[in-house]
Design an enzyme around this catalytic site. Structure first.
Site, PDB file in Angstrom:
ATOM      1  CG  ASN A 173      -1.927   1.031   1.315  1.00  0.00           C
ATOM      2  OD1 ASN A 173      -2.298   1.409   2.422  1.00  0.00           O
ATOM      3  ND2 ASN A 173      -2.406   1.538   0.212  1.00  0.00           N
ATOM      4  CB  CYS A 211      -3.453   6.165   6.072  1.00  0.00           C
ATOM      5  SG  CYS A 211      -2.576   5.100   4.916  1.00  0.00           S
ATOM      6  N   GLY A 212      -3.444   3.309   8.214  1.00  0.00           N
ATOM      7  CA  GLY A 212      -2.573   2.474   9.052  1.00  0.00           C
ATOM      8  C   GLY A 212      -1.216   2.234   8.422  1.00  0.00           C
ATOM      9  CG  ASN A 226     -10.525   4.925   7.933  1.00  0.00           C
ATOM     10  OD1 ASN A 226     -10.751   4.139   8.837  1.00  0.00           O
ATOM     11  ND2 ASN A 226      -9.506   4.753   7.101  1.00  0.00           N
ATOM     12  CG  HIS A 244     -12.973   0.423   7.719  1.00  0.00           C
ATOM     13  ND1 HIS A 244     -12.051   0.106   6.736  1.00  0.00           N
ATOM     14  CD2 HIS A 244     -12.416   1.426   8.449  1.00  0.00           C
ATOM     15  CE1 HIS A 244     -10.979   0.875   6.878  1.00  0.00           C
ATOM     16  NE2 HIS A 244     -11.175   1.688   7.905  1.00  0.00           N
ATOM     17  CG  ASN A 277     -11.792   2.780   3.429  1.00  0.00           C
ATOM     18  OD1 ASN A 277     -11.127   3.052   2.444  1.00  0.00           O
ATOM     19  ND2 ASN A 277     -11.995   3.663   4.401  1.00  0.00           N
ATOM     20  CD  GLU A 280      -7.020   1.769   0.860  1.00  0.00           C
ATOM     21  OE1 GLU A 280      -7.026   2.995   0.840  1.00  0.00           O
ATOM     22  OE2 GLU A 280      -6.041   1.081   1.183  1.00  0.00           O
ATOM     23  CB  CYS A 293      -6.640  -1.348   3.765  1.00  0.00           C
ATOM     24  SG  CYS A 293      -7.544   0.038   4.476  1.00  0.00           S
ATOM     25  N   GLY A 294      -4.310  -0.798   6.408  1.00  0.00           N
ATOM     26  CA  GLY A 294      -4.062  -0.999   7.834  1.00  0.00           C
ATOM     27  C   GLY A 294      -5.307  -0.758   8.674  1.00  0.00           C
ATOM     28  CB  THR A 295      -7.803   2.007   8.814  1.00  0.00           C
ATOM     29  OG1 THR A 295      -7.882   2.148   7.387  1.00  0.00           O
ATOM     30  CG2 THR A 295      -6.955   3.121   9.405  1.00  0.00           C
ATOM     31  N   GLY A 296      -8.207  -0.940   7.556  1.00  0.00           N
ATOM     32  CA  GLY A 296      -9.133  -2.006   7.153  1.00  0.00           C
ATOM     33  C   GLY A 296      -8.867  -3.306   7.878  1.00  0.00           C
TER      34      GLY A 296
HETATM   35  N1  LIG Z   1      -4.731   2.538   3.054  1.00  0.00           N
HETATM   36  C1  LIG Z   1      -5.111   3.115   4.318  1.00  0.00           C
HETATM   37  C2  LIG Z   1      -6.554   3.462   4.444  1.00  0.00           C
HETATM   38  C3  LIG Z   1      -6.891   4.587   3.578  1.00  0.00           C
HETATM   39  C4  LIG Z   1      -8.270   5.009   3.894  1.00  0.00           C
HETATM   40  C5  LIG Z   1      -8.833   5.857   2.796  1.00  0.00           C
HETATM   41  N2  LIG Z   1      -9.051   5.053   1.595  1.00  0.00           N
HETATM   42  C6  LIG Z   1     -10.133   6.474   3.239  1.00  0.00           C
HETATM   43  O1  LIG Z   1     -10.568   6.183   4.365  1.00  0.00           O
HETATM   44  O2  LIG Z   1     -10.687   7.254   2.473  1.00  0.00           O
HETATM   45  C7  LIG Z   1      -4.701   2.248   5.494  1.00  0.00           C
HETATM   46  O3  LIG Z   1      -3.665   1.593   5.379  1.00  0.00           O
HETATM   47  O4  LIG Z   1      -5.403   2.290   6.526  1.00  0.00           O
END
Ligand SMILES: N[C@H](CCC[C@H](N)C(=O)O)C(=O)O
Length: 288
Positions: free
Chosen positions: A13, A75-76, A165, A167, A198, A216, A225-228
């Site tokens: 990512n 963004c994780g 964010n 999910h 996401n 995403e 996706c870390g937050t994901g």
């Molecule tokens: N790639 C990111 C998340 C991006 C989130 C973004 N896509 C949004 O919330 O609009 C991660 O590693 O968490």
């Protein structure tokens, strides 16, 4: 103008990073800049743009812009790369420090080998489960756990939550490319998510292991996706399929993350962060 950049990735990512400790560009140009640098044909190519900046409330700040120019709240993978950069560039002196995002202030701890950061652990804070905080349409205080969600003539089981964010997490028997590419964009823009979402599809391998794929918001399919991954583990626990307070291995297309939703309610993420390239790109934006 020549704008210095760093390209870094967390499990594939990847983002273009600008160091606003060195310079800045006009605020109103950031969205366009994110779109132009992310374009693999006419720009550098990335999942978006991340700004590393001075913070009044933490040791360092981070802002994330998606490929489509929209700004995310956190963004994780970006946080792990920001932590790596901040430590290696001497922006921070300690191995434990705080990073401000639009969503919250997180605690980071870097693991260092030969003066290089190879692993980073981030306390991503607590998830938000109420519809009004995701946000998602419907009863504002209600949680969304294993709820039937009709999309493109199919009914999937939805668990929705915010890690700062939004999910939308679907527990499926087996993840496959079609779900992500066909259903991802529909759910992302579905009116039930007023700020978009996401979209994650997860397959339970064991109470401490999942397979994971993601579409995403604002960037489409990414390698990680870390937050994901954090949202996926919270969703798995809420559905009684994953263990609370134990490290869960999340197999993302780009590699593995260790995620723990602890007894205090905080979600911990540990994973790698890599520097790919540094350079300058030519942009009409003025460097200030
Ligand atoms: N790639 C990111 C998340 C991006 C989130 C973004 N896509 C949004 O919330 O609009 C991660 O590693 O968490």
């Amino acid at each position: 103008m020549q704008i210095p950049f760093i390209k870094m990735h967390g499990l594939g990512n990847n983002y273009i990073y600008l160091d606003f400790f060195q310079y800045t560009v006009e605020e109103e140009k950031l969205s366009e800049l994110a779109k132009s640098v992310s374009n693999v044909h006419t720009g550098i190519g990335s999942d978006g743009l991340i700004i590393i900046h001075p913070s009044e409330t933490a040791d360092v700040g981070m802002r994330i812009f998606n490929k489509d120019g929209s700004e995310g709240q956190s963004c994780g993978n970006g946080l792990r790369c920001t932590a790596k950069y901040a430590f290696e560039q001497g922006i921070v002196a300690e191995k434990r420090f705080r990073i401000e995002t639009k969503a919250n202030i997180v605690e980071a701890e870097v693991q260092v080998t030969n003066e290089k950061v190879d692993q980073v652990t981030i306390n991503m804070g607590k998830p938000h489960l109420e519809r009004e905080l995701i946000p998602m349409q419907g009863n504002p205080k209600q949680h969304v756990i294993g709820e039937p969600f009709e999309i493109q003539g199919q009914t999937l089981e939805l668990t929705a939550l915010s890690m700062g964010n939004p999910h939308a997490v679907f527990l499926v028997d087996q993840i496959n490319g079609e779900q992500v590419s066909q259903l991802g964009p529909l759910v992302e823009k579905d009116e039930r998510f007023p700020q978009g979402a996401n979209v994650e599809f997860i397959e339970i391998v064991s109470p401490v292991e999942i397979n994971f794929s993601v579409w995403e918001r604002g960037s489409g399919i990414t390698q990680a996706c870390g937050t994901g991954a954090c949202a996926a583990v919270v969703a798995g626990v809420l559905n009684g399929q994953l263990k609370r307070n134990e490290s869960v291995t999340v197999h993302l297309p780009g590699g593995d993350l260790d995620i723990t939703w602890d007894a205090d309610g905080n979600v911990w993420m540990t994973g790698g962060a890599e520097t790919v390239a540094t350079g300058v790109f030519y942009s009409p934006c003025k460097v200030l």
